[in-house]
Design a protein around this motif. Structure first.
Motif, mmCIF file in Angstrom:
data_model
loop_
_atom_site.group_PDB
_atom_site.id
_atom_site.type_symbol
_atom_site.label_atom_id
_atom_site.label_comp_id
_atom_site.label_asym_id
_atom_site.label_seq_id
_atom_site.Cartn_x
_atom_site.Cartn_y
_atom_site.Cartn_z
ATOM 1 N N GLN A 35 -3.726 -42.704 8.590
ATOM 2 C CA GLN A 35 -3.271 -41.716 9.293
ATOM 3 C C GLN A 35 -2.988 -41.990 10.726
ATOM 4 N N GLY B 232 -0.597 -30.737 0.513
ATOM 5 C CA GLY B 232 -1.604 -29.984 0.453
ATOM 6 C C GLY B 232 -2.336 -29.598 1.626
ATOM 7 N N GLU B 233 -3.110 -28.397 1.812
ATOM 8 C CA GLU B 233 -3.700 -28.203 3.055
ATOM 9 C C GLU B 233 -4.498 -29.285 3.462
ATOM 10 N N ASN B 234 -4.753 -28.997 4.872
ATOM 11 C CA ASN B 234 -5.907 -30.083 5.560
ATOM 12 C C ASN B 234 -7.257 -29.752 4.817
ATOM 13 N N GLY B 235 -7.909 -30.922 4.668
ATOM 14 C CA GLY B 235 -9.314 -30.644 3.798
ATOM 15 C C GLY B 235 -9.127 -30.661 2.190
ATOM 16 N N GLU C 210 1.648 -21.254 -1.628
ATOM 17 C CA GLU C 210 0.708 -20.416 -0.714
ATOM 18 C C GLU C 210 -0.784 -21.051 -0.923
ATOM 19 N N SER D 25 -11.342 -33.738 10.116
ATOM 20 C CA SER D 25 -9.973 -34.440 9.642
ATOM 21 C C SER D 25 -9.120 -34.191 10.921
ATOM 22 N N TYR E 286 -8.266 -30.550 12.006
ATOM 23 C CA TYR E 286 -9.200 -29.775 12.633
ATOM 24 C C TYR E 286 -9.720 -30.253 13.861
ATOM 25 N N GLN F 141 -0.782 -33.105 13.283
ATOM 26 C CA GLN F 141 -1.623 -33.555 12.063
ATOM 27 C C GLN F 141 -2.110 -32.452 11.408
ATOM 28 N N LEU F 142 -1.611 -31.148 11.599
ATOM 29 C CA LEU F 142 -1.796 -30.182 11.007
ATOM 30 C C LEU F 142 -0.775 -29.605 9.644
ATOM 31 N N ASP F 143 -1.402 -28.891 8.646
ATOM 32 C CA ASP F 143 -0.537 -28.496 7.622
ATOM 33 C C ASP F 143 0.274 -27.334 8.059
ATOM 34 N N PRO F 144 1.239 -26.831 7.404
ATOM 35 C CA PRO F 144 2.247 -25.848 7.748
ATOM 36 C C PRO F 144 1.674 -24.669 8.228
ATOM 37 N N LYS F 145 0.420 -24.199 7.469
ATOM 38 C CA LYS F 145 -0.202 -23.005 7.656
ATOM 39 C C LYS F 145 -0.958 -23.038 9.015
ATOM 40 N N SER G 232 -1.491 -23.837 1.186
ATOM 41 C CA SER G 232 -1.253 -23.514 2.880
ATOM 42 C C SER G 232 0.205 -24.296 3.110
ATOM 43 N N LEU G 233 1.120 -24.255 2.403
ATOM 44 C CA LEU G 233 2.300 -25.189 2.562
ATOM 45 C C LEU G 233 3.307 -23.995 2.997
ATOM 46 N N LYS G 234 4.431 -24.554 3.671
ATOM 47 C CA LYS G 234 5.552 -23.686 3.837
ATOM 48 C C LYS G 234 6.750 -23.975 3.321
ATOM 49 N N HIS H 71 2.419 -33.571 5.433
ATOM 50 C CA HIS H 71 2.817 -32.143 5.405
ATOM 51 C C HIS H 71 4.376 -31.568 5.646
#
Lengths: 293, 271
Positions: B85, B37-40, B232, A147, A150, A175-179, B235-237, B195
């Motif tokens: 994307q 939501g988180e990557n993947g 959490e 993705s 990654y 392209q990354l999520d916040p974490k 994986s979001l803030k 995100h």
């Protein structure tokens, strides 16, 4: 020690008439984490390309003014030396992936193979970086199956592994999520602590406020502000011109506009909590009165 | 279109990778919904299932109560525009105008309507000055707008925007808000994968939060953003404003405007 110095630099791409950088001057010290900030089209990425030498060598165009890196004129530094000493992480990881390697591991090793590093050393260095960037779980995957987020980590890993003195990083977390974003910034901070000079092209101002030592803020091809994060991001001119700034800083100016005279405009969460604390529900003051009645 | 429904939808990629599992989702025309939501987590896979690029390996997708099973991707895609994307996966013409006009022309829309649609798409995305440019001379953010313009000109009932705010600056984000509002007000269903929680907080009343192949929560945006356990897991803030508000004892606030109205209506703490 000064490691990058740009003097009155102007630049125009071969296909456009207008100059996208106009008389840009700044200096970056060794070991700094310097953010190049600003809106889209203000010239951030172009500056990154110039430092790395992709402009003018690859993109062409007309360039005036001077650029000094490692105390020498950029023109006197060979492409070879630049490639070794200045790492460049592309904005779009899809552009950077070599496209010819079948696993993430090999992709990261590609740069080292090209400069003839020995097999054992390559394996050690690649594994160190894979661990550092927490990408063990997909090190045997095909880079093109990953993705966007990654791939961005793989792109960063491919440059870090080459251990350059200066790293130019163009929007590493688009392209990354916040974490994932925070993880990447922690890695950048770690590199910076190892005395790398980092030139970070970024428009997420919350992150810039949190991490950068020095900010060069561009607007329409010129340097609008140049200074510490505090000096630059709490500057009213950004609010007046509707430019990028951290959400809490904008909130500070909005509050003042509505007549709430906070003493200082915050740029980080911690700062905002301190400044706005006295307008809270008095939960934190230990004075006994909890909540609105 | 009146509504879209995903009923127990799962998808396994050839090769055995299960990307989403038992997705149940219902939405109506005129809604704007954020997918976070988180990557993947399976967001993009869900989008591709909706527009038919992927077919459910289990369950079914219904548009106005009619199953899309057996319909070709081309037939489904006519009604569902998926803005990728990565704009470079989508753009294939030599200039912005040709890119925008391509789909309505391909659908053999009549000349008059084509002209109207292209005009509207260009106006909404502010691309007028770039109309004859090669898309690859434009910035990434502008290329993304080109792909959105092409989707608008195709005039589908459902829009899926994948990470539209990536690399957009403040002005770009304000423009996107306007585009999404306008499409929803015309009765389109606008699903936005993102995100960017600030963008979600300011623009979407409803949010679907995905994690590990499943829908974790589908609710009002303010309930999701202020639910630490869900954020959490995904994986979001939380946004700075919502964190600040909570820190100060005001729960459920996610926008700057609500925040300031609330604190300014409150009494000051005794010093």
């Amino acid at each position: 020690m000064e490691v990058i110095r740009m003097n009155n630099l102007s630049y125009r791409y071969p296909t456009t008439e207008e100059y996208c950088l106009k008389n840009v001057s700044f200096s970056i010290q060794e070991g700094e984490l310097c953010a190049i900030a600003g809106s889209n089209g203000c010239g951030k990425t172009t500056i990154g390309n110039i430092i790395r030498g992709l402009i003018p060598s690859f993109h062409g165009g007309e360039i005036e003014g001077t650029l000094e890196i490692f105390g020498k004129s950029s023109k006197e530094i060979s492409a070879d030396e630049k490639a070794k000493r200045i790492g460049f992480v592309f904005q779009n990881p899809f552009t950077q992936n070599s496209g010819i390697k079948e696993t993430v591991f090999e992709e990261i090793a590609f740069g080292l193979e090209n400069i003839g590093v020995g097999r054992e050393e390559i394996i050690t260095r690649v594994m160190d970086i894979i661990e550092m960037l927490k990408i063990e779980s997909f090190m045997y995957k095909h880079p093109l199956e990953l993705s966007g987020g990654y791939r961005q980590r793989v792109a960063l890993a491919s440059i870090i592994v080459q251990n350059p003195e200066i790293m130019v990083i163009d929007e590493p977390t688009s392209q990354l999520d916040p974490k994932g974003t925070e993880e990447v910034f922690e890695i950048i901070k770690l590199l910076n602590r190892q005395k790398k000079t980092i030139v970070l092209v970024e428009h997420k101002m919350e992150l810039v406020a949190e991490y950068a030592d020095h900010i060069i803020y561009l607007n329409e091809g010129t340097v609008l502000l140049d200074g510490t994060a505090e000096d630059v991001l709490a500057n009213e001119i950004l609010y007046k011109k509707n430019l990028e700034m951290p959400q809490v800083a904008r909130l500070g100016f909005q509050a003042r506009e509505k007549g709430l005279m906070i003493e200082k405009v915050p740029i980080t969460m911690d700062g905002a909590v301190k400044i706005f604390a006295k307008y809270g529900k008095c939960v934190k003051d230990g004075g006994g009165s909890h909540g609105e009645s | 279109m009146e509504n879209l429904e995903m009923r127990d939808v799962s998808f396994t990629y050839p090769g055995g990778y299960l990307a989403v599992e038992n997705i149940n989702f219902f939405a109506e025309g005129g809604e704007k919904i954020a997918f976070v939501g988180e990557n993947g987590a399976g967001k993009s896979t869900t989008a591709k299932l909706i527009n038919g690029l992927l077919k459910p390996t289990k369950g079914e997708i219904l548009i106005d109560g009619v199953s899309t099973k057996g319909k070709t991707t081309a037939a489904i895609a006519r009604n569902v525009a998926y803005v990728f994307q990565n704009p470079d996966d989508q753009i294939f013409r030599q200039d912005v105008f040709s890119e925008i006009i391509y789909t309505p022309k391909y659908f053999k829309v009549n000349e008059d309507d084509i002209r109207k649609r292209v005009k509207k798409a260009v106006k909404m995305t502010g691309l007028k000055t770039y109309i004859n440019e090669n898309p690859y001379n434009l910035s990434y953010a502008h290329r993304k707008l080109v792909t959105i313009a092409a989707a608008i000109a195709a005039d589908p009932d459902i829009f899926i925007l994948d990470e539209p705010t990536a690399c957009q600056d403040r002005r770009g984000i304000q423009l996107l808000s306007k585009i999404i509002d306008r499409l929803a007000s015309e009765g389109k269903l606008v699903i936005t994968i993102t995100h960017d929680m600030d963008f979600v907080a300011e623009n979407f009343d409803r949010t679907v939060c995905m994690a590990k192949k499943h829908i974790l929560m589908d609710d009002e945006t303010s309930k999701i953003i202020t639910n630490d356990a869900v954020m959490e897991k995904a994986s979001l803030k939380r946004t700075q404003v919502s964190l600040l508000a909570s820190e100060m004892g005001y729960d459920g606030i996610i926008t700057s405007e609500d925040f300031l109205d609330t604190i300014m209506g409150s009494r000051k703490c005794p010093v």
